[in-house]
Scaffold this active site. Structure first.
Site, PDB file in Angstrom:
ATOM      1  CB  SER A 151      14.601  -8.770  71.817  1.00 36.25           C
ATOM      2  OG  SER A 151      15.761  -9.758  72.388  1.00 36.25           O
TER       3      SER A 151
HETATM    4  N1  SAH Z   1      20.231 -10.126  71.883  1.00 36.78           N
HETATM    5  C1  SAH Z   1      19.594 -10.887  70.481  1.00 36.78           C
HETATM    6  C2  SAH Z   1      18.647 -11.766  70.911  1.00 36.78           C
HETATM    7  C3  SAH Z   1      19.007 -13.016  71.777  1.00 36.78           C
HETATM    8  S1  SAH Z   1      17.915 -14.416  71.862  1.00 36.78           S
HETATM    9  C4  SAH Z   1      19.343 -10.047  69.459  1.00 36.78           C
HETATM   10  O1  SAH Z   1      19.578  -8.686  69.490  1.00 36.78           O
HETATM   11  O2  SAH Z   1      19.171 -10.499  68.365  1.00 36.78           O
HETATM   12  C5  SAH Z   1      18.898 -15.131  72.874  1.00 36.78           C
HETATM   13  C6  SAH Z   1      20.377 -15.730  72.714  1.00 36.78           C
HETATM   14  O3  SAH Z   1      20.658 -16.318  73.751  1.00 36.78           O
HETATM   15  C7  SAH Z   1      20.065 -17.158  71.626  1.00 36.78           C
HETATM   16  O4  SAH Z   1      20.688 -16.624  70.476  1.00 36.78           O
HETATM   17  C8  SAH Z   1      20.614 -18.017  72.412  1.00 36.78           C
HETATM   18  O5  SAH Z   1      21.639 -18.783  71.468  1.00 36.78           O
HETATM   19  C9  SAH Z   1      21.727 -17.475  73.178  1.00 36.78           C
HETATM   20  N2  SAH Z   1      21.986 -18.137  74.410  1.00 36.78           N
HETATM   21  C10 SAH Z   1      21.324 -18.929  75.465  1.00 36.78           C
HETATM   22  N3  SAH Z   1      22.003 -19.497  76.160  1.00 36.78           N
HETATM   23  C11 SAH Z   1      23.349 -19.037  76.072  1.00 36.78           C
HETATM   24  C12 SAH Z   1      24.562 -19.271  76.923  1.00 36.78           C
HETATM   25  N4  SAH Z   1      24.674 -19.838  78.046  1.00 36.78           N
HETATM   26  N5  SAH Z   1      25.658 -18.564  76.512  1.00 36.78           N
HETATM   27  C13 SAH Z   1      25.572 -17.694  75.466  1.00 36.78           C
HETATM   28  N6  SAH Z   1      24.553 -17.442  74.636  1.00 36.78           N
HETATM   29  C14 SAH Z   1      23.357 -18.152  75.059  1.00 36.78           C
END
Ligand code: SAH
Length: 217
Positions: A64
């Site tokens: 993000s």
């Molecule tokens: N917080 C992260 C950015 C997250 S991007 C950072 O600091 O870099 C969103 C993430 O959510 C992705 O890696 C994706 O794989 C995950 N995601 C999406 N659906 C999910 C689910 N049901 N359970 C766990 N992770 C999930």
């Protein structure tokens, strides 16, 4: 300029961008000053790690934008005694920022590769209060519930019921809500004795919260 001079200036610009976007909480700023975002971005994009923009990471996901990390962390109002759940480990950057503010951070992702890479970084930085796990976080983490704080860093069409149920009374959850192909709304949910209060914070754009584990897992 010397390398350390360059770094100091880059750091000043990074913090200035955060403040100018509304990240004013001193504890949040101090944590983001300590955790080097450059370590969480690999390859081609690493030189842009100090700019206020989201960047691609492995498994087709994104780290993000720093100001969004700051605003979400600020809205979560974490205290040093809190047990926090993050759904969506991604690069691990948000969890690392939270680790400086909370007692313990559980972070989960549906992609095993992301969890393994993030866990290796947490270990190398001695961030020993983070527990990273591969699981579908839309069901929460029942075995560790309830949580003081929950942060979801992928967009859901509605705040997931299991996550609401795993929030303590007095607890706060921050979650982007809306379809993944549109602009979503960042929502702050506060649980009180009788139910939930919802506050809309700002428009955001996140990758979708998907069901089940990633194909690589
Ligand atoms: N917080 C992260 C950015 C997250 S991007 C950072 O600091 O870099 C969103 C993430 O959510 C992705 O890696 C994706 O794989 C995950 N995601 C999406 N659906 C999910 C689910 N049901 N359970 C766990 N992770 C999930």
């Amino acid at each position: 300029m010397t390398e350390s001079g360059d770094n100091a200036e880059r750091q000043m610009r990074f913090l200035f961008a955060l403040r100018s976007k509304g990240v004013t909480d001193q504890r949040v700023l101090a944590s983001m000053e300590r955790i080097d975002r450059g370590l969480f971005v690999r390859g081609l994009f690493s030189e842009r790690a100090y700019e206020d923009m989201p960047l691609p990471i492995a498994c087709g996901q994104t780290i993000s934008q720093p100001s969004v990390v700051g605003l979400m962390t600020q809205a979560l109002a974490v205290s040093p005694r809190d047990k926090v759940l993050e759904v969506g480990t991604g690069s691990g950057y948000q969890a690392a920022v939270l680790s400086q503010l909370a007692r313990r951070v559980y972070t989960v992702d549906r992609h095993r590769r992301l969890v393994q890479e993030a866990a290796a970084l947490f270990a190398s930085l001695d961030l020993n209060n983070i527990i990273a796990m591969t699981t579908d976080g839309s069901h929460g983490l029942p075995e560790q519930a309830p949580f003081d704080r929950i942060i979801v860093t992928a967009a859901a069409e509605d705040p997931p019921g299991p996550l609401l149920a795993q929030l303590k009374i007095g607890g706060i959850m921050v979650v982007p809500v809306g379809r993944s192909d549109t602009v979503q709304s960042l929502i702050k949910v506060t649980r009180n004795e009788t139910g939930f209060e919802y506050e809309e914070l700002r428009p955001v754009r996140f990758v979708p919260l998907l069901e089940g584990l990633g194909k690589d897992t």
